[in-house]
Design a protein around this motif. Structure first.
Motif, PDB file in Angstrom:
ATOM      1  N   ILE A 264      -1.765  -5.536   4.202  1.00  0.00           N
ATOM      2  CA  ILE A 264      -2.731  -4.664   3.532  1.00  0.00           C
ATOM      3  C   ILE A 264      -3.678  -5.558   2.740  1.00  0.00           C
ATOM      4  O   ILE A 264      -3.258  -6.276   1.832  1.00  0.00           O
TER       5      ILE A 264
ATOM      6  N   TYR B  83      -4.405  -2.530   7.197  1.00  0.00           N
ATOM      7  CA  TYR B  83      -4.887  -1.491   6.293  1.00  0.00           C
ATOM      8  C   TYR B  83      -5.632  -2.120   5.114  1.00  0.00           C
ATOM      9  O   TYR B  83      -5.641  -3.339   4.941  1.00  0.00           O
TER      10      TYR B  83
ATOM     11  N   SER C 169      -6.867   3.335   5.126  1.00  0.00           N
ATOM     12  CA  SER C 169      -5.894   3.240   4.038  1.00  0.00           C
ATOM     13  C   SER C 169      -4.491   3.284   4.637  1.00  0.00           C
ATOM     14  O   SER C 169      -4.259   3.910   5.672  1.00  0.00           O
ATOM     15  N   PRO C 170      -3.526   2.619   4.004  1.00  0.00           N
ATOM     16  CA  PRO C 170      -2.171   2.631   4.549  1.00  0.00           C
ATOM     17  C   PRO C 170      -1.518   3.995   4.378  1.00  0.00           C
ATOM     18  O   PRO C 170      -1.884   4.754   3.475  1.00  0.00           O
TER      19      PRO C 170
END
Length: 247
Positions: free
Chosen positions: A221, A233, A9-10
Motif C-alpha cells: 500500500i 493500493y 483504496s485497499p
C-alpha cells in the motif's frame, strides 16, 4: 509505474482479517508520522505507542514496524516497544520479545563517512550517521539534491556500498540492508509465517518491502503522492493510514 491516483483504496482491514491471518509491516516516517524538515523535528502523537500495541494484539502479534531509522532512534520517539521491529532499513531486526533476529548491522567504513561528512560541510547539508550507514539530507537545500545524489553514488561505488535515495535524502548502507529482506526474515518465523503480508510505506525505500510482500502472496500500500512500481493500493496521507489501521 502506477501513480497513486490510479491505484484504488485497499479493502478494509477488518475485511482482510475475515479472510485469514494478515501480517502488517508498517513504515514510520511519512506513514505513521508526518515528514519533518529534520529527522528529530517529527511530531509523534503521545498515545501512538499504546495504539500500536493495541493493533499488535488485534493481529495476534503479526505487526512489525520497519523503519529507516535506527531502533534506538525509533524508540526515542515511540517509547519502549514490545512489537516486532526492524530498523536501519531492515538491517537490524528484533522479535516482539526483544530477541534479535539475524545479525547486527555494520556501519560504514571510516573513509566513506569522512567523504560524506566533508561533502555535507562544504555544501551546507546535514549528515546523519547511523549504526548501519549514513545519510545526506538536502531538504533545506533542494538545489543541492543532484550533487548530493551524484556524490553518494560515487562514494557507494568506491566502497562497495548501496545507495538508497528517499525523500530529500541520499543514504548509503551495506549490501542487503533493505526492507524486503526484513519482511522475508519475519515471514520465516512465528507468528508471521503462513499469513498474508501487507507492507505500507510512503517512500522509494519501501518498494523492496512491497515487492517482498508480493513474493509471499501479499501486497503493498503506497502512501502519499509518490509513484510506485510495487503497490497494489493507495492511501492519501498519514491520517488515512491511521484511519485504515483504526489507530
Amino acid at each position: 509505474m502506477a501513480s497513486p491516483t490510479s491505484l484504488p483504496s485497499p479493502p478494509g482491514l477488518a475485511d482482510l482479517l475475515g479472510q485469514g491471518p494478515v501480517s502488517l509491516f508498517v513504515d514510520f516516517d511519512g506513514t505513521l508520522v508526518g515528514i519533518a524538515p529534520t529527522p528529530d523535528a517529527i511530531t509523534v502523537p503521545t498515545d501512538l505507542n499504546l495504539r500500536l500495541h493495541s493493533l499488535r494484539d488485534r493481529l495476534a502479534g503479526r505487526l512489525a514496524l520497519v523503519s529507516g531509522r535506527s531502533l534506538d532512534d525509533l524508540q526515542s520517539h515511540l517509547g519502549t516497544l514490545e512489537i516486532a521491529r526492524a530498523g536501519s532499513h531492515g538491517a537490524s531486526r528484533f522479535r516482539a520479545d526483544g530477541s534479535r533476529l539475524g545479525q547486527a548491522p555494520r556501519g560504514l567504513p571510516d573513509d566513506a563517512v569522512a567523504e560524506l561528512r566533508s561533502f555535507a560541510e562544504t555544501h551546507g547539508l546535514l549528515y546523519e550517521q547511523k549504526s548501519h550507514g549514513g545519510a545526506l539530507h538536502f531538504r533545506s537545500r533542494p538545489e543541492s539534491s543532484e550533487a548530493a545524489i551524484d556524490h553518494a553514488k560515487a562514494v557507494a561505488l568506491r566502497h562497495g556500498l548501496e545507495l538508497t535515495s528517499g525523500k530529500s535524502v541520499a543514504e548509503l548502507v551495506r549490501p542487503g540492508a533493505n526492507k524486503g529482506a526484513a519482511l522475508e526474515a519475519f515471514m520465516g518465523i512465528e507468528p508471521f509465517s503462513g499469513s498474508t503480508p501487507v507492507f505500507i510505506g510512503d517512500d522509494v525505500t519501501d518498494e523492496h518491502g512491497m515487492a517482498a510482500a508480493i513474493e509471499f502472496s501479499g501486497f503493498g500500500i503506497a502512501v502519499g503522492e509518490r509513484p510506485s512500481k510495487a503497490a497494489r493500493y493507495h492511501l492519501e496521507d498519514v491520517a488515512a493510514v491511521h484511519n485504515w489501521l483504526d489507530l
